[in-house]
Design a protein around this motif. Structure first.
Motif, mmCIF file in Angstrom:
data_model
loop_
_atom_site.group_PDB
_atom_site.id
_atom_site.type_symbol
_atom_site.label_atom_id
_atom_site.label_comp_id
_atom_site.label_asym_id
_atom_site.label_seq_id
_atom_site.Cartn_x
_atom_site.Cartn_y
_atom_site.Cartn_z
ATOM 1 N N VAL A 170 0.623 -1.036 -0.204
ATOM 2 C CA VAL A 170 0.074 -0.033 -0.110
ATOM 3 C C VAL A 170 0.881 1.414 0.041
ATOM 4 C CG1 VAL A 170 -1.907 1.344 1.531
ATOM 5 C CG2 VAL A 170 -2.073 -0.983 1.397
ATOM 6 N N ASP A 171 0.881 2.206 -0.748
ATOM 7 C CA ASP A 171 1.424 4.072 -0.882
ATOM 8 C C ASP A 171 1.078 3.784 0.741
ATOM 9 O OD1 ASP A 171 0.884 6.728 -1.323
ATOM 10 O OD2 ASP A 171 2.568 6.192 -2.048
ATOM 11 N N TRP A 172 2.877 4.782 0.757
ATOM 12 C CA TRP A 172 2.854 5.284 1.959
ATOM 13 C C TRP A 172 2.403 6.221 2.907
ATOM 14 C CZ3 TRP A 172 4.139 10.325 2.417
ATOM 15 C CH2 TRP A 172 4.651 11.020 1.646
ATOM 16 N N TRP A 173 1.856 6.697 1.842
ATOM 17 C CA TRP A 173 0.592 8.302 2.537
ATOM 18 C C TRP A 173 -0.710 7.696 2.627
ATOM 19 C CZ3 TRP A 173 -0.384 12.539 3.597
ATOM 20 C CH2 TRP A 173 -1.474 13.617 3.411
ATOM 21 N N HIS A 174 -1.176 6.763 1.659
ATOM 22 C CA HIS A 174 -2.246 6.222 2.275
ATOM 23 C C HIS A 174 -2.223 4.854 3.334
ATOM 24 C CE1 HIS A 174 -3.124 6.584 -2.336
ATOM 25 N NE2 HIS A 174 -4.800 6.785 -1.289
ATOM 26 N N GLY A 175 -0.962 4.869 4.012
ATOM 27 C CA GLY A 175 -0.011 3.989 4.854
ATOM 28 C C GLY A 175 -0.255 4.256 6.151
ATOM 29 N N MET A 176 -0.067 5.942 6.435
ATOM 30 C CA MET A 176 0.095 6.638 7.402
ATOM 31 C C MET A 176 -1.570 7.158 7.221
ATOM 32 S SD MET A 176 3.375 9.277 6.813
ATOM 33 C CE MET A 176 2.613 10.214 5.320
ATOM 34 N N LEU A 177 -1.982 7.848 6.182
ATOM 35 C CA LEU A 177 -3.927 7.999 6.688
ATOM 36 C C LEU A 177 -4.626 7.217 7.291
ATOM 37 C CD1 LEU A 177 -4.852 9.676 3.243
ATOM 38 C CD2 LEU A 177 -4.121 10.858 5.511
ATOM 39 N N PHE A 178 -4.128 5.481 7.104
ATOM 40 C CA PHE A 178 -5.075 4.590 8.038
ATOM 41 C C PHE A 178 -4.601 4.571 9.503
ATOM 42 C CE2 PHE A 178 -3.955 0.407 9.503
ATOM 43 C CZ PHE A 178 -5.479 -0.244 9.099
ATOM 44 N N LEU A 179 -2.889 4.640 9.492
ATOM 45 C CA LEU A 179 -2.968 4.639 10.798
ATOM 46 C C LEU A 179 -2.968 5.695 11.825
ATOM 47 C CD1 LEU A 179 0.925 4.147 10.308
ATOM 48 C CD2 LEU A 179 -0.804 2.257 11.165
ATOM 49 N N ALA A 180 -3.056 7.019 11.567
ATOM 50 C CA ALA A 180 -3.763 8.572 11.937
ATOM 51 C C ALA A 180 -5.044 7.815 12.083
ATOM 52 C CB ALA A 180 -3.774 9.057 11.422
ATOM 53 N N ALA A 181 -5.715 7.400 10.930
ATOM 54 C CA ALA A 181 -7.339 7.203 11.099
ATOM 55 C C ALA A 181 -7.269 6.211 12.718
ATOM 56 C CB ALA A 181 -7.540 6.303 9.958
ATOM 57 N N PHE A 182 -6.572 5.398 12.671
ATOM 58 C CA PHE A 182 -7.114 3.565 13.227
ATOM 59 C C PHE A 182 -7.061 4.352 14.760
ATOM 60 C CE2 PHE A 182 -5.063 -0.623 14.698
ATOM 61 C CZ PHE A 182 -6.082 -0.966 15.161
ATOM 62 N N SER A 183 -5.325 5.081 14.872
ATOM 63 C CA SER A 183 -5.099 5.604 16.249
ATOM 64 C C SER A 183 -6.209 6.633 16.944
ATOM 65 C CB SER A 183 -4.048 6.267 16.489
ATOM 66 O OG SER A 183 -3.912 7.167 15.794
ATOM 67 N N ILE A 184 -7.177 7.603 16.650
ATOM 68 C CA ILE A 184 -7.825 8.112 16.927
ATOM 69 C C ILE A 184 -9.021 7.457 16.469
ATOM 70 C CG2 ILE A 184 -9.309 10.234 15.827
ATOM 71 C CD1 ILE A 184 -7.685 11.037 13.786
ATOM 72 N N ALA A 185 -9.655 5.964 16.250
ATOM 73 C CA ALA A 185 -11.262 5.375 16.318
ATOM 74 C C ALA A 185 -10.561 4.569 17.388
ATOM 75 C CB ALA A 185 -10.451 4.117 15.212
ATOM 76 N N TYR A 186 -9.918 5.012 18.697
ATOM 77 C CA TYR A 186 -9.243 4.081 19.427
ATOM 78 C C TYR A 186 -9.544 4.117 21.127
ATOM 79 C CZ TYR A 186 -4.737 2.247 20.414
ATOM 80 O OH TYR A 186 -4.138 2.230 20.784
ATOM 81 N N SER A 187 -8.436 5.708 20.220
ATOM 82 C CA SER A 187 -8.192 6.794 21.495
ATOM 83 C C SER A 187 -9.272 8.334 22.120
ATOM 84 C CB SER A 187 -6.886 6.590 21.172
ATOM 85 O OG SER A 187 -6.572 7.065 20.232
#
Length: 520
Positions: free
Chosen positions: A155-172
């Motif tokens: 997966v492109d690094w930019w979309h990977g970063m977007l996923f990581l940011a969204a995931f951390s927000i979703a649970y914290s």
């Protein structure tokens, strides 16, 4: 390399499961919702095992797994000193620093500086930490995490970063520190299991199927220089880890700053049920730190044999994941992502804590508890958005991101350690003395770097620490004594620790002595 559909399925199950657990933990029994103590300090209810696990989950992230593995690829086991010396540092923090902080009942490190000195020192250091957390720590975790996802999942690094940011927000974002700390237990279990399995498979691959011990023996035979813990001046990596300085020099300053005065680390201990629980959690984390080089450094060394032509050292760990069988690869990928999002959540929670309690609350002191929690959530979102857009410009040109982080934070670390230690253990220290140490740390660091460029950065940190110490003492003695100190007197603080903590501390010392004796 791309993940198979079964790997992706395993990963999706992990993500959904973690979100479900986080939402369950985040439920509030209070009619009006969580207050600041609930959101920022988990209601001061964390047990020792949650504290220890969360400390490690917050610490071990992309810059640790990817970056330190990359440094292991380049310089070998010597980079493990950051982990092993951290273990003894944690013991010292638990015995001598935690009692002071918990007795003062603080939310943040700047808050203690306000109690001990004044608002100038608090605000200066609060702004510094906010800048470092957003532009150094968050950007590094997102950037290296994005690269890891690109290497492993395609997966492109930019979309990977977007996923990581969204995931951390979703649970914290909703549950605050409580959601982060308790889900960290799951993250750490997965991280240790996946890391140990990858190290086993790496060593087995090195030995061509002859087993883990045979693989380790082959590594030590073919790469003896990669198992030197104390580097000689002739070593090409000496400037990064200058020999004996890792034991008696600047690394102590860096570790005490990170484990003792770093908000997103120490915040877990501040949220403990009591001092004894916090100290047990610290000791638990110390033993996990002793284990970490097997998980994060050894795969990097094995990559020298298995993938000797890697274009970038930080690709070592993601490339090693090609050894994983289908299904297990998805689980280990989940462990890697677990470490990344856990650190993101921890950092953003601490950013929101410092911004809300130290910057915003003094400006609007009469707002409701729920208002401050909302402000904290907004601060989390803003910090992540800034870090997303600054990650590639700041880190895209660096080969070893871990060393970059150490170099940058090392500019300010000596002054921070001086301010806290002198302020805590010498009552004559003044606010002007503290401010002079903060400014002097940057001035001395940049000055030495320009005038003495060949001086290893770790030695520079040790030297700047001594210069800041002398400056703070001189300025404090030259100025007028102050009456603004509202912190608890040391005479009211007990440094006596339980027998279990003392035994654990002795065990750490013995293990470290054996390790450094073996690979001196």
């Amino acid at each position: 390399m791309k993940l198979e559909m079964f790997d992706i399925g395993v990963f999706i199950v992990y993500v959904l499961g973690l979100l479900a657990v986080a939402l369950y933990i985040s439920r509030s029994d209070k009619k009006d919702g969580a207050d600041t103590e609930d959101y920022f300090l988990a209601g001061k209810s964390l047990p020792w095992w949650a504290i220890g696990a969360s400390l490690i989950a917050s610490n071990i992230s992309a810059e640790q797994i990817i970056g330190m593995s990359g440094s292991g690829f380049v310089m070998g086991m010597a980079i493990a000193s950051y982990e092993w010396m951290a273990a003894i540092t944690l013991i010292l923090v638990g015995k001598y620093l935690l009692p002071v902080f918990l007795k003062n009942e603080i939310f943040t490190m700047p808050q203690y500086l306000h109690q001990r000195f004044d608002h100038r020192v608090k605000t200066t250091l609060a702004l510094f930490w906010l800048l470092v957390y957003v532009f150094v720590n968050l950007t590094a975790v997102l950037w290296l995490g994005g690269l890891a996802i690109e290497t492993v999942a395609g997966v492109d690094w930019w979309h990977g970063m977007l996923f990581l940011a969204a995931f951390s927000i979703a649970y914290s974002l909703y549950g605050g520190l409580k959601a982060v700390a308790y889900t960290d237990i799951i993250q750490v279990i997965l991280l240790i299991f996946g890391g140990l399995l990858l190290s086993y498979l790496a060593l087995d691959a090195v030995s061509q199927g002859q087993g883990m011990l045979a693989g380790f023996s082959k590594l030590t035979t073919e790469l003896p220089g990669h198992f030197d813990m104390i580097l000689s001046p002739e070593n090409s990596q000496y400037t990064n880890l200058p020999g004996i300085s890792v034991l008696v020099g600047g690394m102590w300053v860096m570790n005490i700053s990170y484990w003792g005065f770093n908000q997103y680390i120490i915040q877990r201990a501040l949220a403990a049920k009591n001092l004894q629980e916090a100290q047990k959690g610290i000791a638990f984390a110390a033993y996990l730190k002793l284990l970490m080089p097997i998980i994060v450094v050894l795969p990097g060394i094995a990559a020298v044999v298995l993938y000797p032509t890697l274009p970038n050292a930080d690709q070592a760990y993601p490339s090693m994941m090609e050894l994983m069988p289908v299904g297990i690869k998805g689980l280990v990928f989940a462990a890697l992502v677990a470490a990344i999002v856990s650190s993101l959540a921890s950092m953003t929670n601490s950013i929101s804590t410092i911004f809300t309690m130290d910057i915003y609350r003094p400006i609007k002191p009469d707002a409701s508890q729920q208002h401050y929690v909302r402000v904290g959530r907004i601060a989390t979102l803003v910090a992540l958005v800034i870090a997303l857009f600054m990650a590639e410009p700041l880190l895209g040109k660096f080969d070893q991101a871990f060393q970059y982080i150490q170099e940058f934070t090392g500019v300010f670390t000596p002054g921070i350690v001086v301010i806290f230690l002198v302020g805590m253990f010498w009552k004559k220290a003044t606010s002007m003395g503290a401010l002079s140490a903060a400014i002097g740390s940057a001035a001395f660091s940049f000055g030495l770097r320009m005038m003495w460029p060949e001086l290893p950065f770790m030695d520079r940190i040790g030297l700047v620490f001594l210069m800041c110490l002398a400056l703070m003492v001189l300025v404090s003695l030259a100025g007028k004594s102050e009456s603004s100190d509202t912190s608890v007197s040391l005479t009211d603080v007990s440094f006596v620790t339980e027998r279990s903590f003392n035994i654990a501390a002795l065990g750490v010392v013995i293990i470290l002595t054996i390790l450094y004796t073996m690979w001196w």
